[in-house]
Motif scaffolding. Sequence first.
Motif, PDB file in Angstrom:
ATOM      1  N   GLU A  40      27.309  83.224  46.618  1.00 34.96           N
ATOM      2  CA  GLU A  40      28.409  82.546  47.304  1.00 34.96           C
ATOM      3  C   GLU A  40      28.485  82.955  48.773  1.00 34.96           C
ATOM      4  O   GLU A  40      28.771  82.117  49.641  1.00 34.96           O
ATOM      5  CB  GLU A  40      29.729  82.837  46.578  1.00 34.96           C
ATOM      6  N   ARG A  41      28.224  84.244  49.075  1.00 34.47           N
ATOM      7  CA  ARG A  41      28.224  84.681  50.477  1.00 34.47           C
ATOM      8  C   ARG A  41      27.074  84.019  51.248  1.00 34.47           C
ATOM      9  O   ARG A  41      27.245  83.610  52.403  1.00 34.47           O
ATOM     10  CB  ARG A  41      28.096  86.202  50.549  1.00 34.47           C
ATOM     11  N   GLU A  42      25.911  83.896  50.591  1.00 29.39           N
ATOM     12  CA  GLU A  42      24.775  83.242  51.243  1.00 29.39           C
ATOM     13  C   GLU A  42      25.064  81.766  51.522  1.00 29.39           C
ATOM     14  O   GLU A  42      24.690  81.233  52.572  1.00 29.39           O
ATOM     15  CB  GLU A  42      23.534  83.364  50.362  1.00 29.39           C
ATOM     16  N   LEU A  43      25.742  81.122  50.569  1.00 29.17           N
ATOM     17  CA  LEU A  43      26.043  79.694  50.722  1.00 29.17           C
ATOM     18  C   LEU A  43      27.184  79.448  51.700  1.00 29.17           C
ATOM     19  O   LEU A  43      27.259  78.384  52.315  1.00 29.17           O
ATOM     20  CB  LEU A  43      26.389  79.098  49.355  1.00 29.17           C
ATOM     21  N   LEU A  47      31.774  79.045  44.522  1.00 26.85           N
ATOM     22  CA  LEU A  47      31.381  78.136  43.457  1.00 26.85           C
ATOM     23  C   LEU A  47      32.393  78.107  42.329  1.00 26.85           C
ATOM     24  O   LEU A  47      32.500  77.114  41.609  1.00 26.85           O
ATOM     25  CB  LEU A  47      30.012  78.546  42.899  1.00 26.85           C
ATOM     26  N   PHE A  48      33.139  79.212  42.180  1.00 29.59           N
ATOM     27  CA  PHE A  48      34.101  79.332  41.088  1.00 29.59           C
ATOM     28  C   PHE A  48      35.455  79.777  41.615  1.00 29.59           C
ATOM     29  O   PHE A  48      35.552  80.585  42.541  1.00 29.59           O
ATOM     30  CB  PHE A  48      33.620  80.357  40.048  1.00 29.59           C
ATOM     31  N   ALA A  60      33.037  72.420  45.405  1.00 28.08           N
ATOM     32  CA  ALA A  60      31.676  72.725  45.850  1.00 28.08           C
ATOM     33  C   ALA A  60      30.800  73.086  44.655  1.00 28.08           C
ATOM     34  O   ALA A  60      29.622  72.703  44.589  1.00 28.08           O
ATOM     35  CB  ALA A  60      31.705  73.872  46.864  1.00 28.08           C
ATOM     36  N   GLY A  61      31.377  73.825  43.712  1.00 25.99           N
ATOM     37  CA  GLY A  61      30.626  74.202  42.521  1.00 25.99           C
ATOM     38  C   GLY A  61      30.249  72.995  41.680  1.00 25.99           C
ATOM     39  O   GLY A  61      29.137  72.924  41.130  1.00 25.99           O
TER      40      GLY A  61
END
Length: 292
Positions: A40-43, A47-48, A60-61
Amino acid sequence: MELQQLRYVIAVAEEANFTRAAARCFVVQSALSHRIKTLERELGFALFARTSRRVELTAAGEAFLPEARAALEAAERAVADASEAVGRVRGRLNVGVIPTVTAVDVPAVLGLFHRAHPEVRVTLRMGGSDALVEEIVRGDVDVAFLGLPEPLEPRGVAWRHLGSDHLVAVLAAEHPLAERAELRLADLEGETFADFTAGTPGRAQSDLAFDGAGVRRDVAFESMSADLIVDLVRQNLAVTLLASRYAPRERGLVVLPVVDGPSRAEYLSWSDFNPGPAARAFLELVGGDPSA
Protein backbone atom coordinates in the motif's frame (compact mmCIF):
# COMPACT_ATOMS: atom_id res chain seq x y z
CA MET A 1 5.38 -5.33 -6.34
CA GLU A 2 5.79 -9.07 -5.80
CA LEU A 3 3.55 -12.00 -6.70
CA GLN A 4 3.36 -13.05 -3.06
CA GLN A 5 1.93 -9.64 -2.18
CA LEU A 6 -0.75 -10.18 -4.80
CA ARG A 7 -1.55 -13.59 -3.30
CA TYR A 8 -1.95 -12.00 0.12
CA VAL A 9 -4.23 -9.24 -1.21
CA ILE A 10 -6.45 -11.79 -2.98
CA ALA A 11 -6.61 -13.99 0.14
CA VAL A 12 -7.64 -11.09 2.40
CA ALA A 13 -10.23 -9.90 -0.13
CA GLU A 14 -11.77 -13.36 -0.40
CA GLU A 15 -11.65 -14.20 3.30
CA ALA A 16 -12.53 -10.67 4.54
CA ASN A 17 -10.30 -11.48 7.49
CA PHE A 18 -6.54 -11.17 8.00
CA THR A 19 -6.31 -14.15 10.36
CA ARG A 20 -8.06 -16.55 7.96
CA ALA A 21 -6.09 -15.17 5.01
CA ALA A 22 -2.80 -15.77 6.85
CA ALA A 23 -3.80 -19.36 7.68
CA ARG A 24 -4.77 -19.92 4.05
CA CYS A 25 -1.38 -18.64 2.89
CA PHE A 26 0.54 -20.58 5.58
CA VAL A 27 2.09 -17.45 7.05
CA VAL A 28 1.78 -15.64 10.38
CA GLN A 29 -0.70 -12.78 10.40
CA SER A 30 1.87 -10.14 11.28
CA ALA A 31 3.97 -11.02 8.23
CA LEU A 32 0.96 -10.93 5.92
CA SER A 33 -0.21 -7.58 7.32
CA HIS A 34 3.28 -6.13 6.98
CA ARG A 35 3.60 -7.18 3.34
CA ILE A 36 0.21 -5.68 2.46
CA LYS A 37 1.04 -2.40 4.24
CA THR A 38 4.34 -2.29 2.36
CA LEU A 39 2.49 -2.73 -0.93
CA GLU A 40 0.00 0.00 0.00
CA ARG A 41 2.89 2.41 0.73
CA GLU A 42 4.44 1.57 -2.65
CA LEU A 43 1.12 2.15 -4.42
CA GLY A 44 0.33 5.31 -2.52
CA PHE A 45 -3.21 4.29 -1.53
CA ALA A 46 -4.98 1.87 0.80
CA LEU A 47 -6.39 -1.37 -0.57
CA PHE A 48 -8.35 -2.24 2.57
CA ALA A 49 -10.41 -0.37 5.14
CA ARG A 50 -9.73 -2.00 8.50
CA THR A 51 -11.24 -2.02 11.95
CA SER A 52 -10.70 -4.49 14.78
CA ARG A 53 -13.76 -6.45 13.58
CA ARG A 54 -14.12 -5.71 9.90
CA VAL A 55 -12.06 -5.71 6.71
CA GLU A 56 -13.33 -4.35 3.40
CA LEU A 57 -11.83 -3.41 0.07
CA THR A 58 -11.58 0.30 -0.58
CA ALA A 59 -12.68 1.69 -3.95
CA ALA A 60 -9.04 1.49 -5.04
CA GLY A 61 -8.88 -2.08 -3.77
CA GLU A 62 -12.00 -3.01 -5.75
CA ALA A 63 -10.32 -1.68 -8.91
CA PHE A 64 -7.00 -3.36 -8.06
CA LEU A 65 -8.32 -6.85 -7.30
CA PRO A 66 -9.38 -8.06 -10.81
CA GLU A 67 -6.04 -7.06 -12.32
CA ALA A 68 -4.17 -8.60 -9.40
CA ARG A 69 -5.96 -11.88 -10.07
CA ALA A 70 -5.19 -11.62 -13.79
CA ALA A 71 -1.51 -10.89 -13.13
CA LEU A 72 -1.18 -13.84 -10.76
CA GLU A 73 -2.98 -16.17 -13.17
CA ALA A 74 -0.72 -15.00 -16.02
CA ALA A 75 2.39 -15.68 -13.95
CA GLU A 76 1.15 -19.15 -12.98
CA ARG A 77 0.25 -19.88 -16.60
CA ALA A 78 3.76 -18.80 -17.70
CA VAL A 79 5.32 -21.29 -15.29
CA ALA A 80 2.92 -24.04 -16.38
CA ASP A 81 3.59 -23.43 -20.08
CA ALA A 82 7.36 -23.40 -19.55
CA SER A 83 7.14 -26.64 -17.55
CA GLU A 84 5.09 -28.27 -20.30
CA ALA A 85 7.76 -27.30 -22.83
CA VAL A 86 10.27 -29.46 -20.96
CA GLY A 87 7.84 -32.35 -20.51
CA ARG A 88 6.40 -31.50 -17.09
CA VAL A 89 2.82 -30.54 -16.35
CA ARG A 90 2.38 -28.14 -13.44
CA GLY A 91 -0.15 -25.58 -12.27
CA ARG A 92 -3.78 -26.04 -11.24
CA LEU A 93 -6.71 -28.03 -12.51
CA ASN A 94 -10.19 -27.02 -11.35
CA VAL A 95 -12.70 -29.79 -12.05
CA GLY A 96 -16.47 -29.37 -11.87
CA VAL A 97 -18.91 -32.26 -11.53
CA ILE A 98 -22.67 -32.71 -11.29
CA PRO A 99 -23.91 -34.65 -8.22
CA THR A 100 -25.09 -37.65 -10.27
CA VAL A 101 -22.33 -38.24 -12.80
CA THR A 102 -22.20 -41.92 -13.84
CA ALA A 103 -20.47 -42.05 -17.22
CA VAL A 104 -17.04 -41.71 -15.60
CA ASP A 105 -15.62 -42.82 -12.26
CA VAL A 106 -14.48 -39.34 -11.29
CA PRO A 107 -12.38 -40.27 -8.19
CA ALA A 108 -10.60 -42.99 -10.17
CA VAL A 109 -9.86 -40.59 -13.05
CA LEU A 110 -8.57 -37.92 -10.66
CA GLY A 111 -6.37 -40.50 -8.97
CA LEU A 112 -4.94 -41.62 -12.30
CA PHE A 113 -4.31 -38.01 -13.30
CA HIS A 114 -2.59 -37.24 -9.99
CA ARG A 115 -0.26 -40.20 -10.36
CA ALA A 116 0.63 -39.12 -13.88
CA HIS A 117 1.03 -35.42 -13.01
CA PRO A 118 1.78 -35.09 -9.26
CA GLU A 119 2.85 -31.44 -9.56
CA VAL A 120 -0.64 -30.31 -10.59
CA ARG A 121 -2.87 -29.07 -7.76
CA VAL A 122 -6.32 -30.52 -8.41
CA THR A 123 -9.49 -29.03 -6.93
CA LEU A 124 -13.04 -30.32 -7.25
CA ARG A 125 -16.32 -28.46 -7.01
CA MET A 126 -19.86 -29.75 -7.37
CA GLY A 127 -22.73 -27.89 -8.98
CA GLY A 128 -25.48 -27.89 -11.55
CA SER A 129 -24.59 -28.13 -15.22
CA ASP A 130 -25.67 -24.59 -16.07
CA ALA A 131 -23.61 -23.10 -13.24
CA LEU A 132 -20.58 -25.18 -14.20
CA VAL A 133 -20.79 -24.00 -17.82
CA GLU A 134 -20.80 -20.40 -16.58
CA GLU A 135 -17.75 -21.13 -14.43
CA ILE A 136 -15.91 -22.62 -17.41
CA VAL A 137 -16.67 -19.48 -19.44
CA ARG A 138 -15.43 -17.27 -16.57
CA GLY A 139 -12.28 -19.35 -16.21
CA ASP A 140 -13.09 -20.55 -12.68
CA VAL A 141 -13.39 -24.19 -13.81
CA ASP A 142 -11.08 -25.85 -16.35
CA VAL A 143 -13.07 -29.01 -17.14
CA ALA A 144 -16.46 -30.26 -16.01
CA PHE A 145 -18.70 -33.29 -16.19
CA LEU A 146 -22.23 -32.22 -17.14
CA GLY A 147 -25.64 -33.83 -17.50
CA LEU A 148 -28.32 -32.35 -19.78
CA PRO A 149 -31.77 -33.45 -20.98
CA GLU A 150 -31.55 -35.08 -24.38
CA PRO A 151 -31.23 -33.75 -27.03
CA LEU A 152 -29.75 -30.57 -25.47
CA GLU A 153 -26.00 -29.99 -25.85
CA PRO A 154 -23.65 -27.65 -23.94
CA ARG A 155 -23.41 -24.14 -25.36
CA GLY A 156 -20.48 -21.74 -25.24
CA VAL A 157 -17.93 -24.43 -24.36
CA ALA A 158 -16.19 -27.31 -26.08
CA TRP A 159 -17.57 -30.73 -25.21
CA ARG A 160 -17.45 -34.46 -25.78
CA HIS A 161 -20.44 -36.77 -25.38
CA LEU A 162 -19.72 -39.43 -22.73
CA GLY A 163 -22.95 -41.41 -22.83
CA SER A 164 -26.71 -41.36 -22.30
CA ASP A 165 -29.00 -42.93 -19.73
CA HIS A 166 -32.73 -43.27 -19.12
CA LEU A 167 -34.25 -41.99 -15.91
CA VAL A 168 -36.04 -44.49 -13.69
CA ALA A 169 -38.55 -44.11 -10.88
CA VAL A 170 -37.29 -44.60 -7.33
CA LEU A 171 -39.93 -45.40 -4.69
CA ALA A 172 -40.03 -46.65 -1.12
CA ALA A 173 -40.64 -50.38 -0.92
CA GLU A 174 -43.99 -49.81 0.82
CA HIS A 175 -45.26 -47.43 -1.87
CA PRO A 176 -48.47 -48.73 -3.59
CA LEU A 177 -46.78 -48.62 -7.02
CA ALA A 178 -43.76 -50.61 -5.87
CA GLU A 179 -45.37 -53.90 -6.95
CA ARG A 180 -45.55 -52.82 -10.60
CA ALA A 181 -43.09 -54.14 -13.17
CA GLU A 182 -42.86 -50.79 -14.97
CA LEU A 183 -44.52 -47.39 -14.97
CA ARG A 184 -45.65 -44.65 -17.30
CA LEU A 185 -45.48 -40.96 -16.47
CA ALA A 186 -49.28 -40.90 -16.17
CA ASP A 187 -49.05 -43.46 -13.36
CA LEU A 188 -47.14 -40.88 -11.29
CA GLU A 189 -49.73 -38.12 -11.60
CA GLY A 190 -50.78 -36.97 -8.15
CA GLU A 191 -47.63 -38.32 -6.47
CA THR A 192 -45.47 -36.10 -4.29
CA PHE A 193 -42.02 -35.68 -5.81
CA ALA A 194 -38.53 -34.89 -4.59
CA ASP A 195 -36.33 -33.40 -7.32
CA PHE A 196 -33.48 -31.06 -8.04
CA THR A 197 -33.94 -27.31 -7.76
CA ALA A 198 -36.30 -25.74 -10.29
CA GLY A 199 -34.51 -24.18 -13.25
CA THR A 200 -31.51 -26.51 -13.19
CA PRO A 201 -30.77 -29.02 -15.99
CA GLY A 202 -31.12 -31.87 -13.49
CA ARG A 203 -34.71 -30.79 -12.90
CA ALA A 204 -35.45 -29.79 -16.50
CA GLN A 205 -35.17 -33.32 -17.86
CA SER A 206 -38.12 -34.45 -15.73
CA ASP A 207 -40.11 -31.22 -16.10
CA LEU A 208 -39.89 -31.40 -19.89
CA ALA A 209 -40.99 -35.03 -19.93
CA PHE A 210 -44.02 -34.50 -17.70
CA ASP A 211 -45.02 -31.34 -19.58
CA GLY A 212 -44.70 -33.19 -22.88
CA ALA A 213 -46.91 -36.00 -21.59
CA GLY A 214 -49.48 -33.54 -20.25
CA VAL A 215 -49.03 -34.89 -16.73
CA ARG A 216 -49.07 -32.54 -13.76
CA ARG A 217 -46.89 -33.31 -10.77
CA ASP A 218 -46.31 -31.90 -7.32
CA VAL A 219 -42.63 -31.27 -6.46
CA ALA A 220 -42.76 -30.63 -2.72
CA PHE A 221 -39.08 -31.26 -1.97
CA GLU A 222 -36.24 -29.53 -3.83
CA SER A 223 -32.55 -30.16 -3.23
CA MET A 224 -29.26 -30.18 -5.12
CA SER A 225 -28.20 -33.18 -3.03
CA ALA A 226 -29.12 -36.47 -4.70
CA ASP A 227 -28.44 -38.26 -1.42
CA LEU A 228 -31.01 -36.10 0.38
CA ILE A 229 -33.55 -36.76 -2.38
CA VAL A 230 -33.05 -40.51 -1.96
CA ASP A 231 -33.34 -40.20 1.82
CA LEU A 232 -36.72 -38.49 1.40
CA VAL A 233 -37.86 -41.30 -0.89
CA ARG A 234 -36.60 -43.88 1.59
CA GLN A 235 -38.92 -42.34 4.20
CA ASN A 236 -41.83 -42.64 1.73
CA LEU A 237 -42.25 -38.88 1.73
CA ALA A 238 -41.86 -38.66 -2.03
CA VAL A 239 -40.94 -40.43 -5.25
CA THR A 240 -38.27 -39.31 -7.68
CA LEU A 241 -36.71 -39.91 -11.09
CA LEU A 242 -32.97 -40.54 -11.29
CA ALA A 243 -30.52 -41.75 -13.91
CA SER A 244 -30.69 -45.54 -13.98
CA ARG A 245 -26.95 -45.98 -13.40
CA TYR A 246 -27.13 -43.71 -10.35
CA ALA A 247 -30.37 -44.94 -8.76
CA PRO A 248 -29.55 -46.97 -5.62
CA ARG A 249 -30.48 -50.64 -5.56
CA GLU A 250 -30.86 -51.37 -1.87
CA ARG A 251 -33.26 -52.71 0.68
CA GLY A 252 -36.18 -50.39 1.33
CA LEU A 253 -36.16 -48.90 -2.16
CA VAL A 254 -37.64 -50.03 -5.47
CA VAL A 255 -36.35 -48.91 -8.86
CA LEU A 256 -38.77 -49.19 -11.79
CA PRO A 257 -38.34 -48.40 -15.50
CA VAL A 258 -40.53 -45.61 -16.87
CA VAL A 259 -41.63 -46.53 -20.39
CA ASP A 260 -42.11 -42.98 -21.63
CA GLY A 261 -39.65 -41.39 -19.19
CA PRO A 262 -36.92 -38.87 -19.99
CA SER A 263 -33.27 -39.52 -20.73
CA ARG A 264 -30.18 -37.45 -20.17
CA ALA A 265 -26.77 -37.16 -21.81
CA GLU A 266 -23.48 -36.68 -19.97
CA TYR A 267 -20.67 -34.56 -21.36
CA LEU A 268 -17.07 -33.69 -20.63
CA SER A 269 -16.74 -29.96 -21.28
CA TRP A 270 -13.95 -27.38 -21.25
CA SER A 271 -13.13 -23.90 -22.46
CA ASP A 272 -13.01 -23.60 -26.23
CA PHE A 273 -10.37 -20.88 -25.89
CA ASN A 274 -6.78 -21.93 -25.16
CA PRO A 275 -7.06 -24.55 -22.39
CA GLY A 276 -4.03 -24.66 -20.07
CA PRO A 277 -1.44 -27.45 -19.90
CA ALA A 278 -3.12 -29.24 -16.98
CA ALA A 279 -6.51 -29.10 -18.71
CA ARG A 280 -5.01 -30.43 -21.93
CA ALA A 281 -3.35 -33.30 -20.06
CA PHE A 282 -6.64 -34.14 -18.33
CA LEU A 283 -8.57 -34.09 -21.60
CA GLU A 284 -6.04 -36.39 -23.22
CA LEU A 285 -6.41 -38.77 -20.29
CA VAL A 286 -10.22 -38.85 -20.39
CA GLY A 287 -10.43 -38.78 -24.16
CA GLY A 288 -11.50 -35.20 -24.91
CA ASP A 289 -10.03 -33.21 -27.76
CA PRO A 290 -8.18 -30.15 -26.37
CA SER A 291 -7.79 -28.71 -29.85
CA ALA A 292 -11.59 -28.49 -30.29
